[in-house]
Design an enzyme around this catalytic site. Structure first.
Site, PDB file in Angstrom:
ATOM      1  N   GLU B 313      49.619  49.458  28.055  1.00 37.01           N
ATOM      2  CA  GLU B 313      48.854  49.648  26.999  1.00 37.01           C
ATOM      3  C   GLU B 313      47.531  49.479  27.355  1.00 37.01           C
ATOM      4  O   GLU B 313      46.431  49.076  26.461  1.00 37.01           O
ATOM      5  CB  GLU B 313      49.123  49.075  25.626  1.00 37.01           C
ATOM      6  CG  GLU B 313      50.573  48.881  25.295  1.00 37.01           C
ATOM      7  CD  GLU B 313      50.645  48.313  23.815  1.00 37.01           C
ATOM      8  OE1 GLU B 313      50.365  46.840  23.996  1.00 37.01           O
ATOM      9  OE2 GLU B 313      51.421  48.845  23.068  1.00 37.01           O
ATOM     10  N   CYS B 407      51.347  45.898  14.572  1.00 40.74           N
ATOM     11  CA  CYS B 407      50.046  45.726  14.647  1.00 40.74           C
ATOM     12  C   CYS B 407      49.090  46.738  13.715  1.00 40.74           C
ATOM     13  O   CYS B 407      48.193  46.463  13.070  1.00 40.74           O
ATOM     14  CB  CYS B 407      49.452  45.401  15.941  1.00 40.74           C
ATOM     15  SG  CYS B 407      49.901  46.738  17.138  1.00 40.74           S
TER      16      CYS B 407
END
Lengths: 647, 647
Positions: B313, B407
């Site tokens: 990521e 998230c």
């Protein structure tokens, strides 16, 4: 590909249907050998540098100590990843093929020592996995198939054992493999444990063990593993990745493309191809042909490399082939060759041998440094300036002597050691030559023995001279693969007067009364070629790649004039010129081209109209074969070169 | 950005140096409010759809049950990832900002219930983490800082607590946060535990808690966490990723660019910017400006999205900005805004507000569906035909109602709820308007109170009318940001007769005797623009993107004529035409353009000379704002459009 149908089955009891299951028959161990030229040099480096250094690494990294702990003769905690046993098996397999190439007492001693340790580590019921034995104990047996790699390691053990038995006749490692395989047969299958290993490999190993022993239970278990894949049994345990990662989303028979973790997908496909061959399963074969076709038409790099994504070490979507973040794991290239080889044997279609050639030179070979001491795990087609980071796999950091996950190095070793097996095959009509190298080939035809000598400086030169040293009395066919890239192939048979033209991507079949002393010269012209990609490969729009013969070329920073950064060059029109450069990288044909460079002055984004780019400066560009890059330290490199904007 | 310097510190004891540490002062909660237009609609959807659905998801996914287990009032095993507590904290923070926008009894009841549960789960010494309390017990406390996210969760708790206290005056959650923060102060720092959380966030939360309480120990701990990063203390535990993943390779003060896991890097940078502001540390500020500059000039997508790589990521290398495998996590866009906001406050440079605008519209907003019920985790700039797979994050599969790692959804909620805080700031000279929305703005200047009403249909229209409702007697400055994309900005002050021209990427500072009833019309023309990228962005070579005002556009399959596949289109010369389309996607300005389509006939690679591509067919193409894509199911989409080859 070391574990294929290559052996003649005379010595082993074989199921009756298996005998005619292939179209091309692999030749026995050592029946086709590299004797000089390009690949002899690579094999020599592999034998004298890579394999001994590999043994040192195996010792340093705890692989032998782990087995010693499993055998109860060593203390201390387990070292390394759970699948590290497989490193020693792959290394042992490479050593077996080296023993076939040229027996050596020191190799034999190392082989015997490692084999004895493996045998000692095995448990009485056949189980063998040092991680489980040392860390989790019996309760951990087959307890985490999704991530534990126990059957993956078992498969590499079987492959090494078959190689060792086939080459040396020694049964010690084979008996270990058989004992473990028997435990697997008792544990897995219909009515028994239904789960599958998260990492395929054991499928092709079981088929090979079946071929070596004739015990059809191994074939049956391989069939079970192939047929039940795609239903969630590989991802039955906790799985941090999507099912496609484990090649467990779509049944093999129904899949229309390749997806997920590339090495897993390719090992599974190779095992399925073995199964299709042994069981004459044409439906399964057709499914595999469809998947292979999807791979080469939408998911394969120009180098033959596969697996576009770092994330999940996976195939990308169709046409998703970025050169810079190409993953192209060296092991995936090897898996691709293993699959293509099995498809070639069964179908006789030259396209499979074509992909093997492309992949060998441009996706496997770049994985090993010229001196045999350092590796690439990842084979990107572009590295930009200033890209180094703290990921050891990243090619921007240069080659590494070894890796924490060291699947690739011993995989390269066994591939190069067994390279001869890919050169040629036979069928009832004659001999097929698939890969060109200075080599000696022997094949048994129904009518008698054929012996051939191949002399060539391939891949630098396309002149290939094949001399018949021995031949049966009757007519037989010498089939020569005309590479898909070669548009002007011609074969001149000595004394025959006329040249035969070859069609790209086909076999040129020369049937005649070949006798001892007959010869043929195959001429495969290797001009510099410029190649473009499909419009949908957005990542290389407006670029060309340079190729010559089977070799893909690249621009490496070290070869460019001062002030010309590879990141900023553009290519002019006009083909390049190949120049033999004996002092460059051990001797390569470099390609010189005209291009230009643009100073970096533009902002990241700007209005189309406000084009404030600086004028270009002409630049003389030099390309080298891609396999030879990164032997002078890390630095910028690119395979795909932007075309200059029309003035 | 909800947790910034926005509150006036009148009520809290503050270290004397902090008061003048910023250039622009954030306005108190609710002093700048969206009252209509584009963003009011988004805030309404957030309040009525996303936040209630979020509560349902939190209940379903075990987040509350985990806290109940930690409190000893619930049975059963822990559910979800280790950091799932943070979901409830982010949701509570969103609810606090909603209470500021418009108090609601039902929201207050839900808030009180969740707060009481959190308080009950806290241990007597202040420790609070349901995973550790339920699964590992006391021995697991701070035992796996590299991967455990305990301080990350603590930070989100602090942010929620400050928001709740600031809005409602209630201390319950604040006392929980203070108690945990005190435990952290006792545990970490010089002479105590040296390790750092693998996921930054607690740094900015501690600074905010310092601002709310005046307790300088929290600022000191934040300083410790920022200053000791980059020395391996975050990766001190077993770390499956390189140190860069944990933002732990290079000390913040020495870093010259952004790298590694984007959200981690950006949260750390935002915390460091807070620290630089509070401690007047200009060296640290300069380091952050350098890193920010490197991010926007080499590592930012046209959308403002950041983080090119799925793997880790992470930020990619410079110019590594593939549109198809763009990761552009929604949370990273939010982190980018948080960082830019802090840089804007400290430096007063319009470039930070420019990036906030670009990122809000084109990198955060695409993360939420128009109906507020579905999310993107990953925001790719291109999706090809037939790309769906079994990864829920992959935008090719369409939006998802929630994620296993969730998230992003509550992060979007708190961002949209607190959007008003980004609109304007004040300094001793006057008021600065950074973002244009139909809004009401109140600011206290040394000379008295300013009240402004902003009327606009932005971003669809660049006509912005600002009316002074109240003003002090003396001259003061109304500073209006002229977006970097706007080349012909003009401000016409009512009654003043002349128009003032604005310079792109600067504040137009209008100093005069503004009185109640004064007004100014800012005109920001929004023609369709075509944008190109730097030559080194290889992934979009030969393409243009279409923009209008602050909006990036895209071609979505649903809007194209039958038989025209987005994958195969090319754009002709000539700008497009914007057409207001009230029935399309809730009302958008679509852009119509002339292009062409090429039938797919080419092979994956072919000789440059053998160009056998089919002739193009003309095609009418329609682009929509990128934020609005994927509201009609998944399908092909692209932001960067290839230019037609010169005929």
């Amino acid at each position: 590909m070391e574990d294929t149908l290559r052996h003649q089955r005379a010595a082993a009891p074989v199921a009756p249907t298996a005998e005619a299951a292939t179209t091309f028959r692999p030749l026995p161990v050592s029946a086709a050998r590299v004797v000089g030229g390009f690949w002899a040099q690579r094999q020599q480096v592999n034998r004298t540098a890579a394999i001994p250094a590999g043994l040192t690494r195996l010792r340093e990294n705890g692989v032998f100590r782990n087995l010693g702990r499993a055998a109860g003769q060593d203390e201390g905690p387990y070292e390394g990843p759970v699948f590290i046993d497989s490193d020693v098996y792959k290394w042992l397999e490479a050593v077996a093929w080296e023993q076939a190439r040229e027996p050596s007492e020191s190799l034999a001693a190392e082989q015997a020592e490692a084999t004895a340790l493996v045998a000692k580590a095995q448990q009485p019921d056949g189980y063998l996995n040092s991680f489980v034995q040392v860390v989790t104990g019996a309760a951990g047996r087959f307890a985490d198939l999704t991530s534990g790699h126990e059957l993956y390691c078992a498969g590499h053990l079987m492959q090494a054992a078959v190689a060792q038995h086939r080459v040396t006749g020694h049964r010690e490692l084979l008996d270990v493999a058989i004992s473990f395989a028997d435990l697997l047969v008792d544990t897995f299958g219909p009515g028994k444990r239904p789960e599958l290993d998260g990492h395929p490999l054991v499928e092709m190993a079981l088929v090979e063990l079946y071929r070596e022993t004739g015990d059809a239970r191994y074939l049956d278990l391989a069939r079970h593993f192939v047929e039940t894949r795609g239903h969630g049994w590989a991802a039955a345990g906790p799985h941090p990745r999507p099912r496609s990662y484990y090649s467990d989303r779509v049944p093999v028979r129904r899949a229309v493309t390749v997806e997920g973790h590339a090495v897993r997908a390719l090992y599974l496909a190779a095992g399925a191809a073995d199964l299709a061959a042994e069981t004459r399963d044409d439906e399964l074969l057709a499914a595999l042909e469809r998947q292979w076709q999807a791979m080469v038409t939408t998911k394969t790099y120009l180098t033959g490399g596969v697996g576009a994504r770092w994330d999940g070490e996976a195939f990308g979507d169709p046409y998703q082939l970025p050169p810079d973040r190409a993953y192209c794991e060296t092991c995936a290239a090897i898996g691709s060759i293993q699959w293509s080889w099995r498809m070639l044997l069964r179908t006789g279609a030259a396209r499979y041998a074509d992909l093997i050639e492309r992949t060998l030179y441009n996706a496997v070979l770049p994985g090993l440094s010229l001196d045999g001491n350092a590796y690439f795990y990842v084979n990107a087609l572009q590295v930009r300036d200033g890209q180094a980071d703290d990921d050891r796999r990243n090619p921007a950091n240069g080659r590494a002597g070894w890796f924490g996950v060291a699947c690739c190095p011993p995989n390269i070793m066994r591939t190069i050691s067994s390279l001869g097996s890919l050169l040629a095959t036979a069928d009832d009509e004659g001999v097929q030559i698939h890969q060109y190298a200075a080599s000696a080939i022997t094949a048994e035809l129904p009518s008698g023995q054929v012996e051939l000598a191949v002399a060539t400086d391939y891949p630098w030169d396309g002149h290939i001279e094949i001399t018949v040293l021995a031949a049966p009395d009757q007519d037989w066919t010498l089939a020569l693969r005309i590479p898909g890239w070669c548009t002007d192939a011609k074969a001149l048979i000595a004394g025959a007067g006329v040249a035969e033209a070859g069609e790209p991507g086909r076999y040129l079949r020369l049937r005649r009364s070949w006798m001892a002393g007959s010869s043929v010269v195959l001429d495969l012209p290797v001009p510099v070629r410029r190649t473009v990609a499909h419009e949908r490969v957005d990542a290389v729009r407006g670029c060309v790649a340079v190729e010559r013969g089977p070799l893909v070329y690249c621009l490496e920073q070290a070869d460019q004039p001062a002030g010309v950064l590879v990141d900023d060059v553009q290519l002019a029109d006009g083909d390049g010129t190949a120049v033999w450069s004996p002092d460059l990288l051990g001797g390569v044909a470099a390609v010189q081209m005209t291009g230009q460079t643009t100073p970096d002055a533009m902002s990241l984004y700007q209005p189309e109209a406000a084009d404030d780019r600086q004028p270009e400066r002409p630049a003389r560009l030099t390309a080298i074969p891609y396999f030879a890059w990164a032997n002078r330290g890390p630095g910028p490199m690119r395979v795909w070169i932007p075309l200059g904007r029309p003035g």
